[in-house]
Design a protein around this motif. Structure first.
Motif, PDB file in Angstrom:
ATOM      1  N   ARG A  37       0.820  -1.211   0.000  1.00  0.00           N
ATOM      2  CA  ARG A  37       0.000   0.000   0.000  1.00  0.00           C
ATOM      3  C   ARG A  37       0.859   1.269   0.000  1.00  0.00           C
ATOM      4  O   ARG A  37       0.423   2.313  -0.479  1.00  0.00           O
ATOM      5  N   VAL A  38       2.083   1.197   0.520  1.00  0.00           N
ATOM      6  CA  VAL A  38       2.955   2.365   0.591  1.00  0.00           C
ATOM      7  C   VAL A  38       3.719   2.554  -0.708  1.00  0.00           C
ATOM      8  O   VAL A  38       3.758   3.655  -1.270  1.00  0.00           O
ATOM      9  N   THR A  39       4.323   1.482  -1.221  1.00  0.00           N
ATOM     10  CA  THR A  39       5.203   1.598  -2.394  1.00  0.00           C
ATOM     11  C   THR A  39       4.515   1.271  -3.704  1.00  0.00           C
ATOM     12  O   THR A  39       5.039   1.607  -4.772  1.00  0.00           O
ATOM     13  N   ARG A  62      -4.266  -4.163  -2.181  1.00  0.00           N
ATOM     14  CA  ARG A  62      -3.349  -3.173  -1.614  1.00  0.00           C
ATOM     15  C   ARG A  62      -3.480  -3.233  -0.093  1.00  0.00           C
ATOM     16  O   ARG A  62      -4.529  -2.908   0.450  1.00  0.00           O
ATOM     17  N   ILE A  63      -2.420  -3.668   0.560  1.00  0.00           N
ATOM     18  CA  ILE A  63      -2.411  -3.767   2.022  1.00  0.00           C
ATOM     19  C   ILE A  63      -1.052  -3.314   2.549  1.00  0.00           C
ATOM     20  O   ILE A  63      -0.072  -3.239   1.806  1.00  0.00           O
ATOM     21  N   PHE A  64      -1.015  -2.998   3.814  1.00  0.00           N
ATOM     22  CA  PHE A  64       0.253  -2.674   4.461  1.00  0.00           C
ATOM     23  C   PHE A  64       0.991  -3.973   4.764  1.00  0.00           C
ATOM     24  O   PHE A  64       0.391  -4.946   5.212  1.00  0.00           O
ATOM     25  N   ARG A  65       2.289  -3.971   4.529  1.00  0.00           N
ATOM     26  CA  ARG A  65       3.092  -5.164   4.810  1.00  0.00           C
ATOM     27  C   ARG A  65       2.932  -5.603   6.264  1.00  0.00           C
ATOM     28  O   ARG A  65       2.899  -6.792   6.570  1.00  0.00           O
ATOM     29  N   GLU A 100       5.484 -12.543  12.011  1.00  0.00           N
ATOM     30  CA  GLU A 100       5.131 -11.251  11.429  1.00  0.00           C
ATOM     31  C   GLU A 100       6.342 -10.785  10.625  1.00  0.00           C
ATOM     32  O   GLU A 100       7.217 -10.103  11.160  1.00  0.00           O
ATOM     33  N   PRO A 101       6.406 -11.151   9.344  1.00  0.00           N
ATOM     34  CA  PRO A 101       7.631 -10.954   8.575  1.00  0.00           C
ATOM     35  C   PRO A 101       8.080  -9.498   8.424  1.00  0.00           C
ATOM     36  O   PRO A 101       9.254  -9.248   8.170  1.00  0.00           O
ATOM     37  N   TRP A 102       7.179  -8.536   8.576  1.00  0.00           N
ATOM     38  CA  TRP A 102       7.559  -7.126   8.434  1.00  0.00           C
ATOM     39  C   TRP A 102       7.367  -6.364   9.747  1.00  0.00           C
ATOM     40  O   TRP A 102       7.197  -5.152   9.756  1.00  0.00           O
TER      41      TRP A 102
END
Length: 183
Positions: A37-39, A62-65, A100-102
């Motif tokens: 969602r950011v990049t 589109r989601i936040f990591r 939680e990979p990010w």
């Protein structure tokens, strides 16, 4: 000659004993992608082995990591817990494996354990050593509970015996009074 007879016996037995089926191959981790969602970048992701989360609503979206994680659902266990005068079923001692990979916390980027002691009360972020410490602590508590159980059985028996003896003595005394005997 004896060796030959043993070898023949073993060979005969080998044919008579059915072989065990091979262990199932570990489930291949599910792979999917989402849009950061950011990049705006498409990100490929492979779930942790055994992940039980349904990620289908996130695939291609589109989601936040930071909103991507995996975990394994535990086998549910409930006990009747009395918090307000009435027993109510609460989940107890549920343990999940989560990643939680990010995550901002580097330790959460590797799979870790979360123990839910009782509904919504957690011990979080346990590495293998931390989880083993919790298990050992609970094992010690279980041993204490088993000792308490043994004491409870003994105390109840003594109490029941004493109560029965007191009731008999009171009944005997009442009977003597009715008969007019000296007490």
């Amino acid at each position: 000659m004896a060796q030959s007879a043993i070898s023949q016996h073993v060979a005969a037995l080998m044919g008579a004993i059915p072989s065990q089926p091979p262990a199932p191959a570990p489930e291949k981790p599910r792979a999917w992608s989402f849009i950061d969602r950011v990049t705006g970048e498409t990100v490929q992701y492979a779930c942790m082995q055994g992940c039980s989360i349904d990620h289908t609503r996130d695939v291609g979206r589109r989601i936040f990591r930071e909103d991507v994680w995996c975990w394994t659902y535990p086998e549910p266990l409930t006990l009747p817990v009395n918090t307000n005068g009435r027993p109510e079923e609460f989940a107890v001692l549920s343990t999940i494996i989560k990643v939680e990979p990010w995550s901002e916390k580097v330790a959460e980027r590797l799979p870790y354990a979360v123990v839910e002691l009782v509904d919504d009360h957690f011990i979080d972020g346990l590495d293998p050593d931390g989880l083993e410490t919790v298990i050992n602590t609970l094992q010690e508590r279980l041993e204490q509970m088993r000792a308490t159980h043994r004491r409870l059985v003994a105390v109840r028996e003594e109490y029941r015996t004493r109560s029965a003896r007191n009731i008999r003595n009171q009944a005997d005394e009442a009977l003597r009074r009715v008969r007019g005997e000296a007490v």
